[in-house]
Design a protein around this motif. Structure first.
Motif: not given
Ligand code: SAH
Ligand code: SF4
Ligand code: F3S
Length: 460
Positions: A402-404, A408-413, A424-425, A444-449
Motif C-alpha cells: 500500500k502507499p505509506g 514517496g513511501q510504500l508499506v510492505g510486509k 520506493a516508487p 513498523s520497521l523502516y527500510g531502503a531498497l
C-alpha cells in the motif's frame, strides 16, 4: 437482476469475519448491490459481528442504536434502509436480537449466510441460525465479484488475501464461544481451496493467509480421495507459481503435527511466522481451561519448531484472570513468556461468556485482571521491541502492499509479518523487493531498497 442498491458492511472480530464479509459482498453483488462507503447512503447495512468477549458483543447493540436513527431518517426521506446482523453474535443470540433490537430486519449465522438473498427477499423479519446440512462454500459465487459503489474510487488490487480452509472447533476450551458459534470442525476439500488460490493468483495475489479456527487440524479430502493434512495442502499450494508467500492461522498446540513442523523447514514459501496461542503458562489453569496440553508440551513444541526454522517469529494469545488464577499461576505465565520470547502477542482479560463452563466459576476481580494484563503487555512489548531491533541492518524480502505514511513511501510486509515503510516508487506496488532495514519504529520497521532491485527496472 433488480435495480442497483448499496450495502454498507461493518466487520468486527477475527480474520475469518473479514473473509466472510468479502464473501457476503460477493453474494450481494449477484443481487445487484454495490458497496457504500457510509451507512447513511446504504439500502442495507450489514453488521458482521463477534461474540468472543463481552465488549465485542456489546459494541453491536450500540451500533444498532446508532443505525436505528439513520433508518428513521431514511424513512422520512422516503427510502427504506434494512439492517442485517451476521456473524457470531447472530449465531449466539438469534431471535433475541430481533426482540432486543426492533430495527433489525435479518439475523444470519456464519454457516448460513449463503441464504442471505433468500432471507432479504422474504421482506418480513427473519432469522437463520440453523447449521445447515449443506456447506455454504458450495453456494458462494466466484470471489471478488463485489463492485465498489458509485462514490468509491477503485481500490488498489490487493496482493494479500485470506482464504478459509477450515472452520469450527471441537476443542471446547472452557472460556470460549467459538465451538458454539462456528460449530463443529469442517475442512474444505483440497480441490476447492486450490481453485480459490489459483483464482486469487490470477488476480495478482501473491500472499495468502490460510484461515481456520483450528487451522492446523485441517483434514480435507484430497484429489486422490485420501485425507490431506495442512502440511500436504501447503505443499500443493506452494506449487502455484504466482503465490510467493503462505501463512496459516490460528493453530492449536495439540495439532502441530510432525509434517507441519517439517513444512516450516522444507517449504520456502511457508513464511517464518506462526501464531500459536498458549493462553496460560500454569498447568493448573491450562487444565481448568481444558486446553489439552501443559506447559512442558508447549515449550517442547516451541523448541522443535525453532529447530526446524530458527528464525521463526512466534506470536500468541493470553488470557489473564481466568477463574481461579492465582498470583503464582500468573507468574508461571510470565515465566513462560520469558522462556519463549514472542515476536508479538494478543492478550485479554478473561471475559465470562454465557453458556461456557468457566463463566459459572468464581471470578477474579477486575482490578487484579487489569494489573496482570498491564504487566503481561509490558513484557510482550519489550520482547516485540527486541525482536524488531534484531532486524536492523538485515537485508530481506518485502512485499509492497500500500502507499505509506508519507509521499514517496510504500508499506510492505516482511516475512515475519512486520510492517515495513520503504522509500520506493509507486510503480513497485505489489512487488516483492529486497530491502535493507535501516530503522526500527514502534509499529513498523523502516527500510531502503537494496541495490539491484526491481525498482531500477521499474523506473527505467
Ligand atoms: N482458535 C483460536 C482462538 C480464537 S479466539 C485458538 O484456539 O487459539 C481468539 C482469542 O481470544 C483466544 O485465543 C483467546 O486468547 C481469546 N479469548 C477467547 N475467549 C475469551 C474469553 N472468554 N475471554 C477473554 N479472551 C478470550
Ligand atoms: Fe476456542 Fe479453544 Fe477452539 Fe480456540 S481451540 S476456538 S480457544 S475452543
Ligand atoms: Fe469473534 Fe466469531 Fe471470530 S466470536 S473471534 S468472529 S469466530
Amino acid at each position: 437482476m433488480s435495480e442497483p442498491r448499496l450495502v454498507f458492511i461493518k466487520t468486527y472480530g477475527c480474520q475469518m469475519n473479514v473473509y466472510d464479509s468479502d464473501r457476503m459482498a460477493d453474494i450481494l453483488a449477484a443481487e445487484g448491490y454495490s458497496t457504500a462507503e457510509r451507512p447513511e447512503d446504504a439500502d442495507l447495512v450489514l453488521l458482521n459481528t463477534c461474540h468472543i468477549r463481552e465488549k465485542a458483543a456489546e459494541k453491536v447493540y450500540s451500533e444498532i442504536g446508532r443505525l436505528r436513527a439513520l433508518k428513521k431518517s431514511a424513512r422520512t426521506d422516503g427510502r427504506d434502509m434494512r439492517i442485517a446482523v451476521a456473524g457470531c453474535v447472530a449465531q449466539a443470540e438469534g431471535e433475541e436480537i430481533l426482540k432486543r433490537a426492533p430495527a433489525v430486519d435479518v439475523v444470519v449465522g456464519p454457516q448460513s449466510y449463503h441464504r442471505l438473498p433468500a432471507l432479504l427477499a422474504r421482506g418480513a423479519r427473519a432469522v437463520e441460525t440453523e447449521f445447515p446440512a449443506e456447506s455454504k462454500f458450495d453456494h458462494l459465487p466466484e470471489r471478488g465479484t463485489a463492485a465498489p459503489g458509485p462514490t468509491r474510487v477503485l481500490p488498489l488490487q490487493p496482493v494479500s488475501a485470506f482464504l478459509t480452509v477450515q472452520e469450527g472447533c471441537d476443542k471446547f476450551c472452557t472460556f470460549c464461544v467459538v465451538p458454539y458459534t462456528r460449530g463443529a470442525e469442517v475442512s474444505r476439500p483440497v480441490a476447492r481451496i486450490v481453485e480459490e488460490a489459483e483464482a486469487l493468483a490470477a488476480r495478482g495475489v501473491k500472499d495468502i493467509m490460510l484461515l481456520g479456527q483450528n487451522v492446523n487440524a485441517y483434514h480435507g479430502e484430497g484429489p486422490d480421495g485420501e485425507t490431506w493434512s495442512l502440511a500436504k495442502l501447503l505443499t500443493r499450494l506452494s506449487q502455484i507459481d504466482a503465490i510467493a508467500r503462505l501463512r496459516y492461522t490460528t493453530s492449536h498446540p495439540r495439532d502441530m503435527s510432525d509434517d507441519l513442523i517439517a513444512a516450516h523447514r522444507d517449504l520456502d514459501k511457508v513464511m517464518p511466522y506462526l501464531h500459536l496461542p498458549v493462553q496460560s503458562g500454569s498447568d493448573r489453569v491450562l487444565a481448568a481451561m481444558n486446553r489439552k496440553h501443559d506447559r512442558a508440551f508447549y515449550l517442547q513444541l516451541v523448541e522443535r519448531l525453532r529447530a526446524a526454522r530458527p528464525d521463526l517469529a512466534l506470536s500468541g494469545d493470553f488470557i489473564v484472570g481466568f477463574p481461579g488464577e492465582t498470583d503464582e499461576d500468573f507468574d508461571h505465565t510470565m515465566q513462560l513468556i520469558e522462556k519463549v520470547r514472542y515476536a508479538s502477542a494478543f492478550s485479554f482479560k478473561y471475559s465470562p461468556r454465557p453458556g461456557t463452563p468457566a463463566a459459572e466459576r468464581e471470578q477474579v476481580p477486575d482490578v487484579v485482571k487489569a494489573e496482570r494484563l498491564t504487566r503481561l503487555q509490558a513484557l510482550i512489548a519489550e520482547q516485540q521491541r527486541d525482536f524488531n531491533a534484531g532486524m536492523r541492518g538485515l537485508t530481506t524480502d518485502v512485499l509492497l502492499e500500500k502507499p505509506g505514511k508519507h509521499p514517496g513511501q510504500l508499506v510492505g510486509k516482511s516475512p515475519w509479518l512486520q510492517a515495513v515503510q520503504v522509500d520506493a516508487p509507486r510503480a513497485l506496488l505489489g512487488e516483492i523487493v529486497t530491502v535493507t532495514i535501516t530503522g526500527i519504529g514502534t509499529h513498523s520497521l523502516y527500510g531502503a531498497l537494496a541495490d539491484g532491485n526491481a525498482h531500477e527496472r521499474a523506473i527505467a
